[in-house]
Design an enzyme around this catalytic site. Structure first.
Site, mmCIF file in Angstrom:
data_model
loop_
_atom_site.group_PDB
_atom_site.id
_atom_site.type_symbol
_atom_site.label_atom_id
_atom_site.label_comp_id
_atom_site.label_asym_id
_atom_site.label_seq_id
_atom_site.Cartn_x
_atom_site.Cartn_y
_atom_site.Cartn_z
ATOM 1 N N TRP A 69 9.495 61.014 50.467
ATOM 2 C CA TRP A 69 9.041 59.382 49.337
ATOM 3 C C TRP A 69 11.304 58.744 49.235
ATOM 4 C CZ3 TRP A 69 14.889 61.461 47.879
ATOM 5 C CH2 TRP A 69 15.161 61.784 48.071
ATOM 6 N N ASN A 70 11.860 58.796 49.964
ATOM 7 C CA ASN A 70 13.097 58.643 50.670
ATOM 8 C C ASN A 70 13.163 56.962 51.113
ATOM 9 O OD1 ASN A 70 12.901 59.036 53.027
ATOM 10 N ND2 ASN A 70 15.229 59.268 53.308
ATOM 11 N N LYS A 84 -0.901 58.838 54.852
ATOM 12 C CA LYS A 84 -0.352 59.313 53.118
ATOM 13 C C LYS A 84 1.357 59.369 52.836
ATOM 14 C CE LYS A 84 0.517 63.551 52.095
ATOM 15 N NZ LYS A 84 1.359 63.240 50.715
ATOM 16 N N PRO A 85 1.288 58.841 51.568
ATOM 17 C CA PRO A 85 2.737 58.645 51.296
ATOM 18 C C PRO A 85 2.812 59.684 50.268
ATOM 19 C CG PRO A 85 0.873 56.942 50.196
ATOM 20 C CD PRO A 85 0.168 58.455 51.257
ATOM 21 N N SER A 86 4.021 60.388 50.448
ATOM 22 C CA SER A 86 4.991 61.409 49.380
ATOM 23 C C SER A 86 3.874 60.760 48.596
ATOM 24 C CB SER A 86 6.237 61.298 49.227
ATOM 25 O OG SER A 86 6.270 61.970 47.795
ATOM 26 N N THR A 130 12.756 69.545 57.933
ATOM 27 C CA THR A 130 12.223 69.835 59.059
ATOM 28 C C THR A 130 11.595 71.321 58.717
ATOM 29 O OG1 THR A 130 14.938 69.437 60.002
ATOM 30 C CG2 THR A 130 13.643 71.661 60.678
ATOM 31 N N THR A 152 8.733 71.398 56.766
ATOM 32 C CA THR A 152 7.859 71.278 56.974
ATOM 33 C C THR A 152 7.107 70.383 58.176
ATOM 34 O OG1 THR A 152 8.463 70.132 55.010
ATOM 35 C CG2 THR A 152 6.051 69.200 55.389
ATOM 36 N N GLU A 201 10.026 63.407 62.763
ATOM 37 C CA GLU A 201 11.761 63.182 62.364
ATOM 38 C C GLU A 201 11.929 63.198 60.844
ATOM 39 O OE1 GLU A 201 13.464 60.883 64.340
ATOM 40 O OE2 GLU A 201 11.398 59.348 65.754
ATOM 41 N N CYS A 233 18.443 60.322 55.391
ATOM 42 C CA CYS A 233 18.161 61.175 56.120
ATOM 43 C C CYS A 233 19.532 60.910 58.286
ATOM 44 C CB CYS A 233 16.655 60.239 57.513
ATOM 45 S SG CYS A 233 16.598 58.971 57.957
ATOM 46 N N GLU A 262 10.724 56.788 66.977
ATOM 47 C CA GLU A 262 9.890 55.739 67.022
ATOM 48 C C GLU A 262 11.232 54.287 67.258
ATOM 49 O OE1 GLU A 262 9.626 57.301 62.513
ATOM 50 O OE2 GLU A 262 8.161 56.194 63.199
HETATM 51 P P1 NAD Z 1 8.690 66.474 53.389
HETATM 52 O O1 NAD Z 1 8.755 67.517 54.447
HETATM 53 O O2 NAD Z 1 9.084 67.157 51.829
HETATM 54 O O3 NAD Z 1 7.110 65.645 52.392
HETATM 55 C C1 NAD Z 1 7.166 64.405 53.524
HETATM 56 C C2 NAD Z 1 5.762 64.132 53.561
HETATM 57 O O4 NAD Z 1 5.028 65.247 53.883
HETATM 58 C C3 NAD Z 1 5.135 64.179 52.218
HETATM 59 O O5 NAD Z 1 4.206 62.855 52.415
HETATM 60 C C4 NAD Z 1 4.842 65.513 51.687
HETATM 61 O O6 NAD Z 1 3.584 65.394 50.633
HETATM 62 C C5 NAD Z 1 3.811 66.270 53.405
HETATM 63 N N1 NAD Z 1 4.079 67.195 53.624
HETATM 64 C C6 NAD Z 1 4.721 68.169 52.815
HETATM 65 N N2 NAD Z 1 4.551 69.498 53.186
HETATM 66 C C7 NAD Z 1 3.218 69.308 54.031
HETATM 67 C C8 NAD Z 1 2.299 69.806 54.595
HETATM 68 N N3 NAD Z 1 2.289 72.086 54.935
HETATM 69 N N4 NAD Z 1 1.341 69.011 55.608
HETATM 70 C C9 NAD Z 1 1.226 68.383 55.617
HETATM 71 N N5 NAD Z 1 2.292 66.850 54.614
HETATM 72 C C10 NAD Z 1 3.168 68.120 54.265
HETATM 73 O O7 NAD Z 1 10.192 65.786 53.156
HETATM 74 P P2 NAD Z 1 10.946 65.035 51.622
HETATM 75 O O8 NAD Z 1 11.770 65.551 50.794
HETATM 76 O O9 NAD Z 1 9.530 63.279 51.316
HETATM 77 O O10 NAD Z 1 11.873 63.716 52.619
HETATM 78 C C11 NAD Z 1 12.536 64.211 52.909
HETATM 79 C C12 NAD Z 1 13.246 64.310 53.770
HETATM 80 O O11 NAD Z 1 13.085 63.655 55.046
HETATM 81 C C13 NAD Z 1 14.898 65.105 54.211
HETATM 82 O O12 NAD Z 1 14.315 66.233 55.340
HETATM 83 C C14 NAD Z 1 15.673 64.292 55.137
HETATM 84 O O13 NAD Z 1 16.518 63.812 56.272
HETATM 85 C C15 NAD Z 1 13.548 63.703 55.876
HETATM 86 N N6 NAD Z 1 13.428 61.904 56.729
HETATM 87 C C16 NAD Z 1 13.926 62.140 57.735
HETATM 88 C C17 NAD Z 1 14.325 60.770 58.850
HETATM 89 C C18 NAD Z 1 14.054 60.488 59.959
HETATM 90 O O14 NAD Z 1 13.867 59.235 60.882
HETATM 91 N N7 NAD Z 1 14.628 61.581 61.081
HETATM 92 C C19 NAD Z 1 14.136 59.372 57.560
HETATM 93 C C20 NAD Z 1 13.857 59.559 56.233
HETATM 94 C C21 NAD Z 1 13.615 61.326 55.894
#
Ligand code: NAD
Length: 476
Positions: A145-146, A169-171, A224, A226, A244, A278, A457
């Site tokens: 979502w960020n 699949k978006p958030s 991480t 997830t 990522e 991130c 990426e």
């Molecule tokens: P999240 O892992 O909760 O969710 C991300 C996506 O994964 C959402 O679409 C969610 O619905 C989906 N998801 C959740 N559980 C799942 C599962 N079991 N199977 C398949 N899909 C699933 O992350 P968030 O809270 O939305 O994002 C914040 C995190 O993302 C932070 O830790 C941030 O550092 C990281 N992030 C990393 C980067 C990068 O490029 N390294 C970029 C942006 C954000």
């Protein structure tokens, strides 16, 4: 609002909905289908049927269509940015930058569409060898979502340019702007089903997407924990993954740094997107020789940041996207006060403006003199709290900076080139900046080491990461 499957808006096979709320006001601004396994199945089928048509389009023509999508995104940037601010919370100027950033990423991939070629060789005794690249098939893209508009572009650009079809699949809490972007990309691509979007939760739609047998690659950005779960699910089908994940980026300010530039870098690096990036500056290490003047200037700048609804003119920082994260940060700050570890130099509370009462606001927070073992330094802080630890020299700074399970980005601020070169050599991270932080141009690879992820990426090799290599040996 519906889901995008086979080039059209379609209803869900189920009858449940997810509310999308404005984090600045708490109001429900729209709702989207709570996508089911059946919805994922329909989207993957549509992508599978579209694959032959889309992969047969020559790469340069695919590039032209991505370029056209970028132009359409630019034309609609104001409208999409407002939607993004309302669902995610970031200030309108940042939302606008993100939308234009997504267009820029697609333009970048359009610009390299002529490079998707293989190689050839003559091998004595074996005749001619051709090494060709082919698209993988149907790819899954899972988005946090960020950065709900930019991150889809990082994935869709190279996946589609390579000739794959996609299910995205978006958030569940930020699907609206991503759906608008996806519609523009799908229309420009011109092959119904080349790009499909299923809204829904991670545990249901997300897992169904990762498990689906026809998905060949999953590109995921998010937490991480997830990512580990997705890697496990994908391994069952021997699918490749790009992960990522989280980060805890250090920023090191050396005694010889340009202090004004470093202060601005720290403010932007930490408080952009309300600290929810991130590669945000999550730990600041400042040399004791300049810690006094540096922290004074930084405190003034942090106190001057204006917090408010992202749609209000003059807002520097919006609300946190999630109430749970605000509650976690307030808890960690209360613990910090109780233990006396660190000195609260700015913020640390909820703004008292009654107009912000219903949002997830937190004042921009600066904590100086932190011990390196404090939870605020050790854990990934996804919000507007900047912990500062004072160090003596670059050796100590590098040693403390590397004390993390993450390895996404890191920066050093110095005028001394050998110090920068040494830090680049010794800091464990995927992207290293000198006298800047947070910049991620699409032209160069981006990704983490350690628990920050697997794969990269962006950059000229990105389309090739969504392709398979076939070797052909021909004997005359
Ligand atoms: P999240 O892992 O909760 O969710 C991300 C996506 O994964 C959402 O679409 C969610 O619905 C989906 N998801 C959740 N559980 C799942 C599962 N079991 N199977 C398949 N899909 C699933 O992350 P968030 O809270 O939305 O994002 C914040 C995190 O993302 C932070 O830790 C941030 O550092 C990281 N992030 C990393 C980067 C990068 O490029 N390294 C970029 C942006 C954000």
């Amino acid at each position: 609002m519906k889901m995008l499957v086979d080039g059209a808006w379609v209803p869900s096979a189920g009858d449940r909905w997810l509310d999308v709320r404005n984090p600045a006001t708490g109001e429900v601004i729209d709702r989207v289908p709570h996508g089911t396994e059946e919805d994922i199945g329909a989207a993957v089928d549509a992508a599978g049927h579209a694959f032959d048509r889309w992969s047969a389009v020559p790469p340069r023509e695919r590039g032209k269509r991505l370029f056209f999508a970028a132009q359409e995104i630019r034309k609609r940037a104001d409208e999409i940015a407002r939607l993004l601010t309302r669902e995610q919370g970031k200030p309108l100027a940042e939302a606008h930058n993100e939308v234009l950033g997504a267009a820029h990423v697609l333009e970048y991939y359009a610009s390299i569409s002529g490079t998707l070629t293989g190689t050839s060789a003559t091998i004595p005794g074996n005749g001619y060898a051709a090494v060709v690249k082919k698209p993988l098939g149907v790819c899954g893209a899972i988005i946090p979502w960020n950065m709900p508009v930019l991150i889809p572009a990082w994935k869709l650009g190279p996946m589609l340019l390579a000739g794959n079809t996609v299910v995205l699949k978006p958030s569940q809490s930020t699907p609206l702007a991503a759906l608008q972007i996806a519609l523009l990309v799908q229309d420009a691509v011109g092959v119904p089903g080349a790009l499909n979007v299923v809204t829904g939760t991670g545990s249901e739609a997300g897992e169904a997407l990762v498990r689906h047998p026809a998905i060949r690659h999953v590109s995921f950005t998010g937490q991480t924990e997830t990512g580990k779960r997705i890697a496990m699910l994908a391994s069952g089908g021997l699918k490749t993954v790009t992960l990522e994940l989280g980060g805890s980026d250090p920023m090191i300010v050396c005694a010889d740094a340009d202090l004004d530039a470093a202060v601005e870098g720290a403010v932007r690096g930490r408080f952009y997107n309300c600290g929810q990036t991130c590669t945000a500056v999550k730990r600041l290490y400042v040399d004791a020789a300049i810690a006094g003047p540096f922290c004074d200037r930084l405190t003034k700048r942090v106190c001057a940041l204006r917090v408010g609804d992202g749609l209000a003119p003059g807002t520097d920082m919006g609300p946190l996207h999630r109430e749970e994260e605000r509650a976690r940060l307030l808890h960690l700050l209360a613990e910090m006060r109780a233990t006396g570890d660190g000195r609260l130099a700015a913020g640390g509370d909820v703004p008292d403006d009654p107009g912000l009462r219903n949002g997830h606001f937190l004042t921009p927070t600066l904590v100086t003199d932190m011990s390196p073992d404090s939870a605020l330094v050790r854990e990934e802080i996804f919000g507007p709290v900047l912990p500062v630890t004072i160090v003596t020299g670059i050796d100590e700074a590098i040693a403390l900076a590397n004390r993390t399970r993450y390895g996404l980005g890191a920066s050093v601020w110095t005028r001394h080139l050998p110090t920068a070169a040494r830090a680049a050599e010794e800091l464990e991270c995927g992207i290293f900046w000198v006298n800047q932080h947070l910049r991620i141009p699409p032209d160069v690879p981006f990704g983490g080491v350690g628990e920050s992820g697997i794969g990269r990426e962006n950059g000229p090799d990105a389309p090739g990461r969504y392709m398979r290599t076939q070797t052909i040996l021909m004997k005359p």
